[in-house]
Design a protein around this motif. Structure first.
Motif, PDB file in Angstrom:
ATOM      1  N   LEU A 158       0.812  -1.213   0.000  1.00  0.00           N
ATOM      2  CA  LEU A 158       0.000   0.000   0.000  1.00  0.00           C
ATOM      3  C   LEU A 158       0.846   1.264   0.000  1.00  0.00           C
ATOM      4  N   GLU A 159       1.978   1.208   0.730  1.00  0.00           N
ATOM      5  CA  GLU A 159       2.736   2.447   0.924  1.00  0.00           C
ATOM      6  C   GLU A 159       4.156   2.138   1.370  1.00  0.00           C
ATOM      7  N   TRP A 160       5.098   2.914   0.863  1.00  0.00           N
ATOM      8  CA  TRP A 160       6.443   2.957   1.424  1.00  0.00           C
ATOM      9  C   TRP A 160       6.519   4.112   2.411  1.00  0.00           C
ATOM     10  N   THR A 161       7.134   3.904   3.550  1.00  0.00           N
ATOM     11  CA  THR A 161       7.327   4.994   4.517  1.00  0.00           C
ATOM     12  C   THR A 161       8.776   5.473   4.514  1.00  0.00           C
ATOM     13  N   GLY A 206       0.507  -0.545  -4.661  1.00  0.00           N
ATOM     14  CA  GLY A 206      -0.601  -1.020  -5.484  1.00  0.00           C
ATOM     15  C   GLY A 206      -0.367  -2.396  -6.054  1.00  0.00           C
ATOM     16  N   GLU A 207       0.882  -2.874  -6.047  1.00  0.00           N
ATOM     17  CA  GLU A 207       1.167  -4.195  -6.597  1.00  0.00           C
ATOM     18  C   GLU A 207       0.922  -5.277  -5.560  1.00  0.00           C
ATOM     19  N   ALA A 254      -0.568  -3.209 -12.064  1.00  0.00           N
ATOM     20  CA  ALA A 254      -1.857  -3.152 -11.367  1.00  0.00           C
ATOM     21  C   ALA A 254      -2.527  -1.796 -11.577  1.00  0.00           C
ATOM     22  N   ALA A 255      -1.718  -0.728 -11.535  1.00  0.00           N
ATOM     23  CA  ALA A 255      -2.277   0.612 -11.722  1.00  0.00           C
ATOM     24  C   ALA A 255      -2.759   0.803 -13.157  1.00  0.00           C
TER      25      ALA A 255
END
Length: 366
Positions: free
Chosen positions: A19-22, A63-64, A98-99
């Motif tokens: 979902l996300e990289w921080t 998103g992948e 995916a996007a």
């Protein structure tokens, strides 16, 4: 240089969606730091790094969906210099598969989007943000799909457990009058937010009893038992949308009741908000489930692999009890043990329940 791979966040997980990289390339990270957020069928999990280093390259875009074990990023060891190493050159496509697929489905022109992913790539989140809001019916359908997926992974894990683990079950009725009296006294004068629950007495009693019977605390992997270094008690927490998660209260035997109460309240809040850490999902060495609030008499649980035991508590209720030759109505609770016969036997399991009963007769020592 070392590789950071998608860890297994439970026996029922074989893939997840980033979902996300921080973090970003060049960031220094420390062991235990959250570096990514991954969506499983049960929740969005904050994934921690397992050693110090410096982020060199992010290999997966938000998103992948990727299988467990996929290399998510590469990192430099402490003190290691990049030297001649260079990140992979970006391809012509600046959007994840995916996007791209989602953009086509929604009719979004990706050429007009500014990507927020690694290297400016367009991510699934960028596409979703650019699309028109979905109608309520579609959102509800997505919620039903997620719940169905959760039920599916739970069913797969429990089917595996019953197929692979030779369970045995034991029950013990435990008098709780002393524990109730002590708890009432301990909560006198406390503000509501600092009051102790009976659940924390049970958690600590289980953790202390496990120290006496360590063969019930750990994992069965590759045909052998690996004892837990401490009692990381997985507490079964029901989710508002259905299903449950059992994240760990780490080293429960070494913490005070007040500390456990604070950590339990925080764990419940974060579980239902979907902000758990990967270590809380992967670390439990035993699971405790308490369905007393649901009014059930007793719980006969299924062991969550690779764990080797599950402890259950039903409701605390008045039941007939003989004490000093007199028949009384006293508060009692039915405690249950589901254990793996490959690691322990009924004799040791019975001794564990006896130790648990004894611990709850001396709440002032918990």
């Amino acid at each position: 240089m070392f590789e950071f791979r998608l860890p297994s966040l439970g026996a029922d997980m074989d893939a997840g969606k980033l979902l996300e990289w921080t973090v970003k390339p060049g960031d220094a990270v420390r062991k235990g730091q959250v570096v990514a957020v991954v969506d499983t069928a049960k929740a969005a999990i904050d994934v921690e790094i397992w050693q110090d280093g410096t982020v060199f390259e992010l290999l997966v875009e938000p998103g992948e969906r990727i299988p467990v074990g996929t290399v998510l990023a590469t990192l430099l060891e402490p003190g290691e210099q990049p030297g001649e190493l260079r990140p992979r050159p970006p391809g012509r496509a600046r959007i994840s598969p995916a996007a791209r697929k989602r953009a086509e489905a929604l009719g979004v022109d990706v050429a007009r989007l500014k990507g927020s992913g690694a290297g400016g790539a367009v991510t699934l989140a960028d596409v979703e943000a650019a699309a028109a809001p979905r109608p309520a019916a579609a959102a509800a359908e997505a919620g039903r799909d997620r719940q169905a997926a959760m039920r599916g992974v739970i069913a797969a894990a429990m089917s595996r457990a019953k197929r692979e683990i030779p369970h045995y079950y034991l029950l013990e009725t435990i008098p709780m009058a002393r524990a109730q009296r002590w708890l009432a006294q301990a909560n006198e004068g406390r503000p509501i937010e600092r009051r102790l629950l009976m659940a924390v007495l049970q958690i600590r009693a289980v953790a202390l009893a496990l120290a006496e019977y360590p063969e019930l605390n750990g994992h069965f992997r590759d045909g052998r038992f690996v004892p837990g270094a401490a009692a990381h008690v997985g507490v079964a927490i029901a989710l508002r949308g259905g299903g449950l998660v059992a994240p760990a209260l780490h080293d429960a035997g070494a913490k005070s009741l007040d500390q456990l109460m604070g950590e339990l309240a925080d764990l419940v809040r974060r579980t239902r908000a979907g902000t758990l850490r990967s270590s809380e999902i992967a670390d439990p060495t035993v699971t405790l489930t308490n369905l007393g609030d649901e009014g059930v008499e007793a719980v006969m649980g299924v062991i969550y692999p690779p764990q080797v035991a599950l402890v259950g508590f039903g409701r605390v209720a008045l039941r007939p009890w003989v004490e000093d030759g007199a028949l009384l109505a006293l508060p009692t609770v039915v405690a249950s043990l589901a254990a793996d016969h490959r690691v322990s036997d009924g004799h040791r399991g019975a001794l564990f329940l006896a130790a648990l009963r004894e611990r709850l007769q001396h709440p002032e020592e918990l």
